[in-house]
Enzyme design. Structure first.
Site, PDB file in Angstrom:
ATOM      1  CE  LYS A 157      45.315  28.763 -24.340  1.00 55.41           C
ATOM      2  NZ  LYS A 157      44.164  29.390 -25.067  1.00 55.41           N
ATOM      3  CE1 TYR A 159      43.840  24.516 -23.835  1.00 56.49           C
ATOM      4  CE2 TYR A 159      45.164  24.374 -21.844  1.00 56.49           C
ATOM      5  CZ  TYR A 159      44.197  25.004 -22.594  1.00 56.49           C
ATOM      6  OH  TYR A 159      43.597  26.148 -22.108  1.00 56.49           O
TER       7      TYR A 159
HETATM    8  N1  LIG Z   1      38.411  26.549 -18.855  1.00 58.08           N
HETATM    9  C1  LIG Z   1      39.531  26.850 -18.196  1.00 58.08           C
HETATM   10  O1  LIG Z   1      39.729  26.502 -17.029  1.00 58.08           O
HETATM   11  C2  LIG Z   1      40.579  27.658 -18.892  1.00 58.08           C
HETATM   12  C3  LIG Z   1      40.443  28.038 -20.222  1.00 58.08           C
HETATM   13  N2  LIG Z   1      41.407  28.819 -20.809  1.00 58.08           N
HETATM   14  C4  LIG Z   1      41.246  29.265 -22.196  1.00 58.08           C
HETATM   15  O2  LIG Z   1      40.022  29.991 -22.285  1.00 58.08           O
HETATM   16  C5  LIG Z   1      39.486  29.885 -23.601  1.00 58.08           C
HETATM   17  C6  LIG Z   1      38.033  29.507 -23.523  1.00 58.08           C
HETATM   18  O3  LIG Z   1      37.911  28.247 -22.900  1.00 58.08           O
HETATM   19  P1  LIG Z   1      36.492  27.609 -22.570  1.00 58.08           P
HETATM   20  O4  LIG Z   1      35.431  28.621 -22.729  1.00 58.08           O
HETATM   21  O5  LIG Z   1      36.654  26.892 -21.289  1.00 58.08           O
HETATM   22  O6  LIG Z   1      36.374  26.524 -23.739  1.00 58.08           O
HETATM   23  P2  LIG Z   1      35.097  26.048 -24.564  1.00 58.08           P
HETATM   24  O7  LIG Z   1      35.460  24.739 -25.158  1.00 58.08           O
HETATM   25  O8  LIG Z   1      33.850  26.127 -23.758  1.00 58.08           O
HETATM   26  O9  LIG Z   1      34.993  27.135 -25.736  1.00 58.08           O
HETATM   27  C7  LIG Z   1      35.838  27.177 -26.822  1.00 58.08           C
HETATM   28  C8  LIG Z   1      35.057  27.623 -28.048  1.00 58.08           C
HETATM   29  O10 LIG Z   1      35.958  27.670 -29.158  1.00 58.08           O
HETATM   30  C9  LIG Z   1      35.274  27.197 -30.298  1.00 58.08           C
HETATM   31  N3  LIG Z   1      36.233  26.705 -31.287  1.00 58.08           N
HETATM   32  C10 LIG Z   1      37.079  25.653 -31.150  1.00 58.08           C
HETATM   33  N4  LIG Z   1      37.770  25.460 -32.286  1.00 58.08           N
HETATM   34  C11 LIG Z   1      37.373  26.434 -33.152  1.00 58.08           C
HETATM   35  C12 LIG Z   1      37.721  26.760 -34.488  1.00 58.08           C
HETATM   36  N5  LIG Z   1      38.605  26.037 -35.175  1.00 58.08           N
HETATM   37  N6  LIG Z   1      37.112  27.832 -35.068  1.00 58.08           N
HETATM   38  C13 LIG Z   1      36.192  28.549 -34.390  1.00 58.08           C
HETATM   39  N7  LIG Z   1      35.816  28.286 -33.124  1.00 58.08           N
HETATM   40  C14 LIG Z   1      36.393  27.233 -32.513  1.00 58.08           C
HETATM   41  C15 LIG Z   1      34.382  26.078 -29.763  1.00 58.08           C
HETATM   42  O11 LIG Z   1      33.331  25.774 -30.656  1.00 58.08           O
HETATM   43  C16 LIG Z   1      33.911  26.672 -28.439  1.00 58.08           C
HETATM   44  O12 LIG Z   1      32.698  27.357 -28.592  1.00 58.08           O
HETATM   45  C17 LIG Z   1      40.373  28.894 -24.336  1.00 58.08           C
HETATM   46  O13 LIG Z   1      41.311  29.605 -25.113  1.00 58.08           O
HETATM   47  C18 LIG Z   1      41.114  28.153 -23.222  1.00 58.08           C
HETATM   48  O14 LIG Z   1      42.373  27.723 -23.669  1.00 58.08           O
HETATM   49  C19 LIG Z   1      42.505  29.244 -20.123  1.00 58.08           C
HETATM   50  C20 LIG Z   1      42.675  28.908 -18.815  1.00 58.08           C
HETATM   51  C21 LIG Z   1      41.746  28.079 -18.090  1.00 58.08           C
HETATM   52  C1  LIG Z   2      41.851  15.247 -10.356  1.00 55.70           C
HETATM   53  C2  LIG Z   2      40.555  15.460 -11.020  1.00 55.70           C
HETATM   54  C3  LIG Z   2      40.115  14.444 -11.995  1.00 55.70           C
HETATM   55  C4  LIG Z   2      39.814  16.528 -10.705  1.00 55.70           C
HETATM   56  C5  LIG Z   2      38.554  16.948 -11.420  1.00 55.70           C
HETATM   57  C6  LIG Z   2      38.589  18.403 -11.796  1.00 55.70           C
HETATM   58  C7  LIG Z   2      39.493  18.683 -13.005  1.00 55.70           C
HETATM   59  C8  LIG Z   2      38.758  18.173 -14.229  1.00 55.70           C
HETATM   60  C9  LIG Z   2      39.824  20.180 -13.080  1.00 55.70           C
HETATM   61  C10 LIG Z   2      40.636  20.643 -11.877  1.00 55.70           C
HETATM   62  C11 LIG Z   2      41.592  21.731 -12.345  1.00 55.70           C
HETATM   63  C12 LIG Z   2      41.093  22.048 -13.737  1.00 55.70           C
HETATM   64  C13 LIG Z   2      41.939  22.827 -14.700  1.00 55.70           C
HETATM   65  C14 LIG Z   2      41.750  22.670 -16.064  1.00 55.70           C
HETATM   66  C15 LIG Z   2      40.778  21.662 -16.596  1.00 55.70           C
HETATM   67  C16 LIG Z   2      39.869  20.999 -15.544  1.00 55.70           C
HETATM   68  C17 LIG Z   2      40.646  20.686 -14.274  1.00 55.70           C
HETATM   69  C18 LIG Z   2      41.819  19.744 -14.583  1.00 55.70           C
HETATM   70  C19 LIG Z   2      42.642  23.378 -17.076  1.00 55.70           C
HETATM   71  C20 LIG Z   2      43.683  22.358 -17.537  1.00 55.70           C
HETATM   72  C21 LIG Z   2      41.834  23.880 -18.277  1.00 55.70           C
HETATM   73  C22 LIG Z   2      42.681  24.572 -19.299  1.00 55.70           C
HETATM   74  C23 LIG Z   2      43.741  25.470 -18.763  1.00 55.70           C
HETATM   75  O1  LIG Z   2      44.218  26.324 -19.473  1.00 55.70           O
HETATM   76  C24 LIG Z   2      44.286  25.260 -17.409  1.00 55.70           C
HETATM   77  C25 LIG Z   2      43.283  24.638 -16.461  1.00 55.70           C
HETATM   78  C26 LIG Z   2      43.886  24.361 -15.102  1.00 55.70           C
HETATM   79  C27 LIG Z   2      42.884  23.804 -14.124  1.00 55.70           C
END
Ligand SMILES: NC(=O)C1=CN([C@@H]2O[C@H](COP(=O)(O)OP(=O)(O)OC[C@H]3O[C@@H](n4cnc5c(N)ncnc54)[C@H](O)[C@@H]3O)[C@@H](O)[C@H]2O)C=CC1
Ligand SMILES: CC(C)=CCC[C@@H](C)[C@H]1CC[C@H]2C3=C(CC[C@]12C)[C@@]1(C)CCC(=O)C[C@@H]1CC3
Length: 346
Positions: free
Chosen positions: A148, A144
């Protein structure tokens, strides 16, 4: 001029708009007077004010109709980190992002805002108040993160002022909030199965967790400040809550807020790391026979046992960013949004 007045009449597309962040993006953009298209492989909500386009972002031809007449494209689609599928990450995050860039250029979209991740610089060692100048991870922990990095490089290098095409990347970290399918649900699932007994390390490691509305605010500010000669062009920006918190204090607050016991025993970080490494090797050997998704992946253990918090000074300076929801308020709102995950009191 007020943000909502500047944005009236603007049309944008949210790629990945059915996802957790994407849906919050759509809601705030509509509130600010934007016309919103959503492009996603799935439709996960109904809204008469949104035009949906279903398709795979790897397909440029499928993207084009969703980008017609649009001035800003937000690209926040990605396979979930837990899918751990190398080919899929490469195809969607790297090849797909190239298709997004090509489609934006062909459709005449002027601004592309990518949702990257602060983890592009994370290698499993401490990062304290890291700036955007830190080098990309040379040895990313998982596929991942690896893709990215490729994705962010591709978007930032596509910035092309001579052809009126401007790009920027937002690097959030640990996004949480209502409807998040990841952080709170995975944590509660682990607690339910008795796996949240141990604190990895001494529990003092500070980490950024960022409320989803602050992440959205950063994206919209980025779009509104991205223009010719602006310092945003071709650059990445950390967007955080600006309130780093001990990882295990945050986890414990979520657990106790939903009536689960917090972890109380300690396990050294190096031991947890090598156990996770050993487990990943065993699961890799078994993978031709059976697919098992471990709770404690190498990445999660690294995130749980190290410092990783980032400075958002560049976003403050260049786009006037300031978190709009404090961490305390954000945790309360999040806990209230998960009544179905709350454990009944004994
Ligand atoms: N959730 C987190 O803690 C973090 C997320 N991000 C980034 O933020 C963005 C959004 O993440 P979330 O909302 O958490 O994920 P999510 O999984 O809830 O949303 C991702 C969306 O992308 C769509 N998708 C996936 N593959 C696709 C494709 N081939 N064509 C069209 N749509 C597609 C999915 O259907 C989904 O609706 C991602 O780029 C992720 O890498 C970055 C840092 C932290
Ligand atoms: C140790 C453990 C099993 C904790 C439970 C919570 C975790 C699932 C989250 C804690 C920090 C989160 C995190 C992400 C995903 C969910 C956690 C690991 C990311 C890897 C999601 C995608 C990103 O781009 C970075 C995020 C960092 C923090």
């Amino acid at each position: 001029m007020a943000t909502h007045l500047r944005s009236v009449g603007k049309k944008c597309t949210v790629i990945g708009g059915s996802g957790f962040l994407g849906q919050h993006m759509v809601e705030q953009l509509l509130e600010k007077g934007y016309m919103v298209n959503v492009f996603d492989i799935q439709k996960r909500f109904e809204n008469d004010r949104v035009q949906f386009f279903l398709g795979d972002l790897c397909d440029k031809e499928a993207l084009l109709p969703a980008l017609q007449g649009v001035s800003v494209a937000f690209h926040c689609a990605s396979p979930a980190p837990s899918s751990d599928n190398r080919e899929l990450f490469y195809k969607v995050n790297f090849m797909g992002t190239k298709a997004v860039i090509e489609a934006c250029k062909e459709a005449g979209v002027q601004k592309l805002v990518l949702t990257s991740s602060a983890s592009v610089v994370f290698e499993g060692t401490d990062i304290k108040n890291g700036s955007e100048d830190l080098p990309y991870a040379k040895n990313p922990i998982d596929y991942y993160t690896e893709t990215k990095i490729l994705q962010e490089k591709e978007v930032l290098s596509a910035n092309d002022p001579c052809n009126n095409f401007f790009t920027t990347a937002i690097r959030p970290h640990g996004i949480f909030g209502p409807r998040d399918p990841q952080l709170v649900p995975i944590l509660i699932q682990a607690a339910k199965s008795g796996k949240m007994k141990f604190i990895i390390g001494d529990g003092k490691n500070l980490v950024d967790f960022t409320y989803v509305e602050n992440v959205v605010h950063g994206h919209i500010l980025a779009a509104e400040n991205l223009q010719k000669d602006s310092p945003l062009c071709g650059k990445a920006f950390h967007i955080t809550n600006d309130e780093p918190v001990p990882f295990w204090a945050f986890m414990s607050r979520i657990l106790t807020g939903l009536n689960y016991d917090p972890p109380k025993y300690h396990i050294p970080y190096w031991l947890a790391y090598y156990l996770a490494l050993f487990l990943s090797l065993v699961l890799w050997l078994l993978s031709p026979l059976v697919t098992i998704k471990p709770t404690f992946t190498l990445m999660r253990v690294a995130l749980a046992g190290t410092f990783h918090y980032y400075s958002c000074e560049r976003a403050k300076r260049d786009m006037g960013y300031k978190p709009v929801v404090s961490l305390d308020e954000a945790i309360d709102r999040t806990l209230q949004s998960y009544p179905h995950l709350r454990q009944a009191k004994a």
